[in-house]
Design a protein around this motif. Sequence first.
Motif: not given
Length: 412
Positions: A114-115, A120-123, A255-259, A278-281
Amino acid sequence: MTTGHLLVITPGLRAYREYLLQSISREFRVHLVATEPPTWELAYTVGHTVVADLSDVDGLVRIARAVDAEQALDGVICWDETWIEQTAQVASALGLPGGDRRCVERCRDKYRTRAALDAGRVPQPRSVLVPGREEALAVAGDIGYPVVVKPRALAGSFGVVRADSPAGLLQAVEFTEASGELAPDLPAHERNILVEEFVRGPEISVDSVVHRGTVTPVCLARKEVGFEPYFEETGHVVDPDDPLWSDGTLAEVIVRTHAALGFTDGVTHTEIRLAPSGPKVIEVNARIGGGMIPLLHLMGGGPDLGLAAADVACGRPPRLRAATGHRRVAAIRFYYPPKEDSVIADVRFEKSMLPEQVVRCGPLAAAGEVKSPPPRGLMDGRVAYAIALGADAATCRAALDEAGQALRVDVA
């Protein structure tokens, strides 16, 4: 002809993981490290080492160095959530891909996940780590019910439960606190409870292969969940023509999640809720997906994810050849005992009652085992499974309903 030498740390349960060893052994020489003498695994391995304790990293490294000295190892791989951190340490010691332990820890530890995703501003859902019940009550009141209570570093939905009220929250925290006993080999933390926003919408998973920072989503599955308020995965559907494959927002989030996690080499299993906004991880696992999802992908005509995982474990570009011919939807359903503490006498399907779409089925429980449905039997309460292939998801689901009617579970 084999193309590499691969160290596999623990084979996993045969029903769930044999297909991976089978695929990999066609292209790689496999040396297996396991806690029991191999039986069925011998057909897929060229060597093995039996160890008493997979948590002994120094011992694993000594084994890996000895195997490497006989014939150079090209990679190390593990698909058991319990031992992926140790596997990363072995890879690091031998200078092989996938050796970033901190990256694996960021995936294993949901608080660290989560941190990293926040940075990374991932939703993702709002999430707060709490030390106890009073703090959990305050956080849940601030987020707003329903909320999800989950352990910080378990796996397989162990200890994850939805709470719809303050009274339900207290019960959920108690359930989550006790869940650590179900997985004693996984890490424990002094502050172990996360209280999270409940995201409404269907849940999916995406298995991706990552090679030198390039993320390639390979397998997308629609998750079926049952036994509310728990999150037991009762089945999955893999559709090669799922419209989500053309969803640019979803692809960008992956892609942003892995980055954000700094994940550059290996295979991941990312779980995502498709919220109205929208999608949330939900979480990221630093391993190939479970629940036979990659097998569904393969049976439906998709590329061999197990082989691709072995490729990137060896630092090679993943081979993602799809099978020739028409691709089909593949789905799996898991079945559970009729009541708690069922002593299994026999599990079987009446084959004459199975529809033609059911191409594989079998028991997940042996005679003498004691099985319970959730919440006492989370994942390990399953007694059987069936896989269907069809033109669409509805056809597969109907066939799996029929398979459920053909299932016979005799209880002693």
